[in-house]
Design a protein around this motif. Structure first.
Motif, PDB file in Angstrom:
ATOM      1  N   HIS A   3     -92.844 -21.660   0.659  1.00 59.66           N
ATOM      2  CA  HIS A   3     -92.532 -22.822  -0.182  1.00 59.66           C
ATOM      3  C   HIS A   3     -91.794 -22.370  -1.434  1.00 59.66           C
ATOM      4  CE1 HIS A   3     -92.847 -26.655  -2.131  1.00 59.66           C
ATOM      5  NE2 HIS A   3     -93.454 -26.104  -3.165  1.00 59.66           N
ATOM      6  N   ARG A   4     -90.685 -22.979  -1.707  1.00 59.47           N
ATOM      7  CA  ARG A   4     -89.890 -22.626  -2.896  1.00 59.47           C
ATOM      8  C   ARG A   4     -90.099 -23.673  -3.979  1.00 59.47           C
ATOM      9  NH1 ARG A   4     -83.798 -21.350  -1.601  1.00 59.47           N
ATOM     10  NH2 ARG A   4     -83.962 -20.710  -3.792  1.00 59.47           N
ATOM     11  N   ILE A   5     -90.468 -23.225  -5.171  1.00 62.89           N
ATOM     12  CA  ILE A   5     -90.648 -24.133  -6.294  1.00 62.89           C
ATOM     13  C   ILE A   5     -89.286 -24.469  -6.876  1.00 62.89           C
ATOM     14  CG2 ILE A   5     -91.637 -24.388  -8.609  1.00 62.89           C
ATOM     15  CD1 ILE A   5     -93.870 -22.536  -7.755  1.00 62.89           C
ATOM     16  N   LYS A   6     -89.034 -25.732  -7.058  1.00 64.61           N
ATOM     17  CA  LYS A   6     -87.753 -26.157  -7.613  1.00 64.61           C
ATOM     18  C   LYS A   6     -87.626 -25.738  -9.065  1.00 64.61           C
ATOM     19  CE  LYS A   6     -85.933 -30.165  -5.162  1.00 64.61           C
ATOM     20  NZ  LYS A   6     -85.599 -31.603  -5.303  1.00 64.61           N
ATOM     21  N   ARG A   7     -86.393 -25.568  -9.492  1.00 65.14           N
ATOM     22  CA  ARG A   7     -86.149 -25.335 -10.913  1.00 65.14           C
ATOM     23  C   ARG A   7     -86.592 -26.568 -11.700  1.00 65.14           C
ATOM     24  NH1 ARG A   7     -82.195 -28.698 -12.504  1.00 65.14           N
ATOM     25  NH2 ARG A   7     -80.500 -29.234 -11.060  1.00 65.14           N
ATOM     26  N   TRP A 205     -90.604 -37.368  -8.802  1.00 62.76           N
ATOM     27  CA  TRP A 205     -89.665 -37.426  -7.660  1.00 62.76           C
ATOM     28  C   TRP A 205     -89.050 -36.053  -7.405  1.00 62.76           C
ATOM     29  CZ3 TRP A 205     -84.301 -36.836  -8.893  1.00 62.76           C
ATOM     30  CH2 TRP A 205     -83.462 -36.842  -7.785  1.00 62.76           C
ATOM     31  N   TRP A 206     -88.587 -35.417  -8.458  1.00 68.05           N
ATOM     32  CA  TRP A 206     -87.903 -34.130  -8.329  1.00 68.05           C
ATOM     33  C   TRP A 206     -88.825 -33.065  -7.733  1.00 68.05           C
ATOM     34  CZ3 TRP A 206     -82.915 -32.579  -9.156  1.00 68.05           C
ATOM     35  CH2 TRP A 206     -82.661 -31.207  -9.297  1.00 68.05           C
ATOM     36  N   HIS A 207     -90.063 -33.029  -8.221  1.00 71.81           N
ATOM     37  CA  HIS A 207     -91.005 -31.985  -7.805  1.00 71.81           C
ATOM     38  C   HIS A 207     -91.933 -32.431  -6.669  1.00 71.81           C
ATOM     39  CE1 HIS A 207     -89.814 -29.251 -10.973  1.00 71.81           C
ATOM     40  NE2 HIS A 207     -90.060 -30.151 -11.913  1.00 71.81           N
ATOM     41  N   SER A 208     -91.763 -33.656  -6.181  1.00 76.24           N
ATOM     42  CA  SER A 208     -92.588 -34.191  -5.077  1.00 76.24           C
ATOM     43  C   SER A 208     -94.081 -34.155  -5.412  1.00 76.24           C
ATOM     44  CB  SER A 208     -92.324 -33.412  -3.781  1.00 76.24           C
ATOM     45  OG  SER A 208     -90.969 -33.497  -3.421  1.00 76.24           O
ATOM     46  N   VAL A 257     -85.174 -33.212 -21.897  1.00 72.83           N
ATOM     47  CA  VAL A 257     -86.400 -32.476 -21.608  1.00 72.83           C
ATOM     48  C   VAL A 257     -86.275 -31.873 -20.213  1.00 72.83           C
ATOM     49  CG1 VAL A 257     -87.697 -34.473 -20.701  1.00 72.83           C
ATOM     50  CG2 VAL A 257     -88.928 -32.515 -21.639  1.00 72.83           C
ATOM     51  N   GLU A 258     -86.576 -30.598 -20.133  1.00 68.63           N
ATOM     52  CA  GLU A 258     -86.573 -29.891 -18.849  1.00 68.63           C
ATOM     53  C   GLU A 258     -88.028 -29.739 -18.418  1.00 68.63           C
ATOM     54  OE1 GLU A 258     -84.488 -26.258 -19.549  1.00 68.63           O
ATOM     55  OE2 GLU A 258     -82.627 -27.269 -20.140  1.00 68.63           O
ATOM     56  N   VAL A 259     -88.401 -30.392 -17.315  1.00 68.61           N
ATOM     57  CA  VAL A 259     -89.795 -30.424 -16.878  1.00 68.61           C
ATOM     58  C   VAL A 259     -89.955 -29.524 -15.656  1.00 68.61           C
ATOM     59  CG1 VAL A 259     -91.730 -31.873 -16.196  1.00 68.61           C
ATOM     60  CG2 VAL A 259     -89.960 -32.799 -17.714  1.00 68.61           C
ATOM     61  N   ALA A 260     -90.841 -28.528 -15.790  1.00 64.17           N
ATOM     62  CA  ALA A 260     -91.098 -27.588 -14.702  1.00 64.17           C
ATOM     63  C   ALA A 260     -92.093 -28.181 -13.704  1.00 64.17           C
ATOM     64  CB  ALA A 260     -91.632 -26.277 -15.271  1.00 64.17           C
TER      65      ALA A 260
END
Length: 638
Positions: A3-7, A205-208, A257-260
């Motif tokens: 599993h790859r974690i999104k930026r 949505w971006w990080h599911s 804002v950049e959300v991890a």
């Protein structure tokens, strides 16, 4: 497969109020790479102020600056594949979505348009009134037995024909917006969603994320709070702005804002746009309009007691330490109703014996109204003295103060007597009286009362609406799958310590403390913070009793104060219940939004240990020497 974690997802804000120009949306798309643009256009009042005109068909119901932004930005959003999520649909998200869809088709763009509804509850207003009167729906502050509601806050329930509800909107969360994005919507138009909900949805949505990923959701929630007020985090409304050359704070850009994937976030801005993002601007915005150390959204509770804010690099500030918990079973319901009429009159006094002059004028007005048998029929009649005349003045303006006479009454004819009373003594005035304005402000104008209630989320019909060529596909969302009852808010004073901090000197509190204040309905919130070296002194000094003392003659015995600490950012946070009455739509205060409250408190002189002032002076000198002088030019799309 591993599993790859999104930026981290890059979410740019384009608005904090309806007055923010559409060009901000374009600038956020043009000046750098972002994934999603969100915008918060709705204050509690601007929905209500447009409600009656919208019902008559003379107002489209959506926010014009949001439409302006969309018109400027759709092409570049299509080119860069940037999602746009805004609450600029106001009272009519369907109307703005359909207008946007038509423009997309006209331009031949591949952008899917959707909207979220279910917040507007005017169709069940009779049931709402019944539920409030019967106690099924309660006032937002009613669970705290220490809090007193202002007189007449519930009068609209007993006079529904005289004081009809004009607007009733529930605060929706992120889940419907996320479902729009999951269904590949590119533009999502919302009505009354909570201010941070678009940012939470974009990150989820971006990080599911799932609904029960509470800590990541809480991190995104706080990230949304940090950027939702546009330039409030890039240099505007900033208590420390006086330390900067004016040119550094011109042409302010809006934040990103950049959300991890963990929910931890970094606040920044486009390098090409003006302004600053510092630890101080971020702390000040964090402390704006909080309820305490537990921050509420209809989808998650964020515990910010251990929040930490550190500089990563220039204009990049990292925010960590937030913990999430299941949301409450209820959400906020903003109800506005016709409350009567109000007017105000401004008078000036110059020079000598000002206090006597204002005493004399107030007595003249009150005696005239009493003689006419009308004085007791005013709901509010307040004589407010603004300013202090300069001793040994060098100009007339520096010697001038004014009186603001603020009045409210349910009966139009009663309020009209105020201007008549002023006119009747127009030539019997004190020495040198003059008017600030003509008498148009004294003409009675209707005003709205505000009642913040709570409503079970299970009663809402929140829905996703996807527009395509032939129809609108609608999907109900339903309430959160898991909720937790709200616990009483934390409220405590510090433990007394015996440490001595050395000799003190009377100085403004603002010499060592920055902060911010704002409105929460009837209440004012106040957050103040200091540097680490002064923290132990500050936390023991800033008690609930101290806030009452610092408020001076503005403190009323029926107010109530809550206090919590945020140790890692050296902040003390207060909520003062009651000063704003029924909220901004009807507050008698000159500062009806509580924005100036923190600056007033920071100006009050207190005994500050000399050692902290010496460090403050040295830090300020070092800071000022580090600033580069000279103008800065910025290019902006217009």
């Amino acid at each position: 497969m591993e599993h790859r974690i999104k930026r981290p997802v890059k979410i740019a804000n384009c608005s904090g109020a309806a007055t923010d120009l559409g060009v901000h949306m374009y600038n956020q798309a043009y000046y750098g790479d972002v994934d999603v643009i969100t915008g918060d256009y709705l204050a509690e009042l601007n929905l209500a102020s447009a409600a009656e005109d919208y019902a008559k068909g003379t107002n489209p119901g959506w926010i014009s600056s949001a439409w302006d932004g969309l018109q400027q930005t759709l092409d570049i959003a299509h080119e860069k594949r940037i999602k746009i999520v805004i609450n600029g649909g106001g009272l009519n998200p369907e109307g703005l979505a359909e207008k946007t869809y038509a423009l997309v088709k006209e331009k031949g763009l591949r952008l899917k348009v959707a909207y979220v509804d279910g917040d507007n509850l005017m169709h069940k207003v009779d049931q709402l009134l019944h539920d409030i009167k019967s106690g099924v729906l309660t006032h937002l502050d009613q669970d705290n037995e220490e809090v007193q509601l202002i007189e007449d806050s519930t009068s609209f329930m007993d006079h529904p024909s005289e004081m009809p509800i004009v607007c009733a909107n529930a605060y929706l969360g992120y889940r419907a917006i996320k479902k729009c994005l999951d269904r590949e919507a590119d533009i999502v138009i919302c009505g009354r969603v909570a201010d941070a909900s678009p940012v939470i949805a974009a990150a989820a949505w971006w990080h599911s994320w799932s609904e029960d990923d509470y800590t990541p959701l809480a991190g995104a929630f706080v990230g949304g709070h940090l950027i939702e007020c546009s330039t409030y985090i890039t240099g505007a409304n900033f208590a420390g702005s006086y330390k900067y050359p004016i040119h550094k704070l011109m042409d302010l850009g809006l934040p990103i804002v950049e959300v991890a994937a963990t929910g931890e976030c970094t606040v920044t801005k486009h390098e090409a746009l003006g302004g600053i993002v510092t630890v101080d601007t971020v702390k000040c915005q964090l402390l704006y309009e909080l309820q305490g150390n537990i921050y509420l959204n209809s989808d998650v509770k964020a515990d910010i007691k251990d929040i930490d804010i550190k500089e990563e690099s220039t204009d990049r500030i990292q925010v960590t330490g937030i913990i999430g918990f299941p949301p409450p079973p209820t959400t906020k319901l903003a109800i506005f109703y016709r409350a009567g009429y109000q007017s105000e009159i401004l008078l000036n006094a110059s020079g000598y014996a000002t206090d006597w002059k204002w005493n004399y004028h107030e007595m003249q007005v009150r005696r005239t109204l009493e003689a006419w048998g009308i004085l007791s029929k005013f709901d509010v009649l307040d004589f407010q003295r603004v300013g202090t005349p300069m001793e040994n003045p060098r100009t007339q303006l520096s010697s001038t103060t004014y009186m603001r006479i603020f009045a409210q009454a349910r009966d139009h004819s009663v309020l009209g007597k105020l201007a008549a009373a002023e006119a009747s003594i127009g030539m019997a005035h004190f020495a040198g009286m003059h008017w600030s304005t003509d008498m148009r402000t004294a003409i009675p104008k209707p005003f709205l009362g505000f009642y913040p209630a709570t409503i079970p989320q299970s009663e809402l019909e929140e829905a996703v609406n996807i527009i395509d060529a032939s129809s609108i596909r609608r999907y109900l969302v339903g309430p959160p799958s898991k909720t937790e009852p709200l616990q009483p808010r934390e409220n405590y004073d510090p433990a007394v310590i015996s440490q001595s901090f050395g000799p003190t000197i009377m100085r403004p509190l603002g010499d060592i403390a920055l902060g911010r204040s704002g409105d929460k309905g009837a209440n004012v919130n106040l957050g103040l913070y200091v540097t680490q070296d002064a923290w132990e002194w500050f936390r023991t000094f800033m008690t609930r009793a101290r806030v009452k003392q610092l408020m001076g003659d503005d403190w009323k015995d029926w107010y109530f104060v809550e206090r919590v600490e945020m140790t890692k950012i050296c902040a003390v946070h207060f909520v003062i219940y009651g000063p704003l009455g029924r909220g901004i739509s009807s507050s008698k205060l000159l500062d009806g939004l509580g924005k100036g409250f923190a600056e007033y408190i920071r100006a009050v002189h207190v005994p500050i240990p000399v050692r902290f002032l010496e460090q403050h002076a040295q830090d300020s000198k070092t800071f000022e020497e580090s600033l580069k002088p000279g103008p800065t030019t910025r290019s902006h799309h217009m």
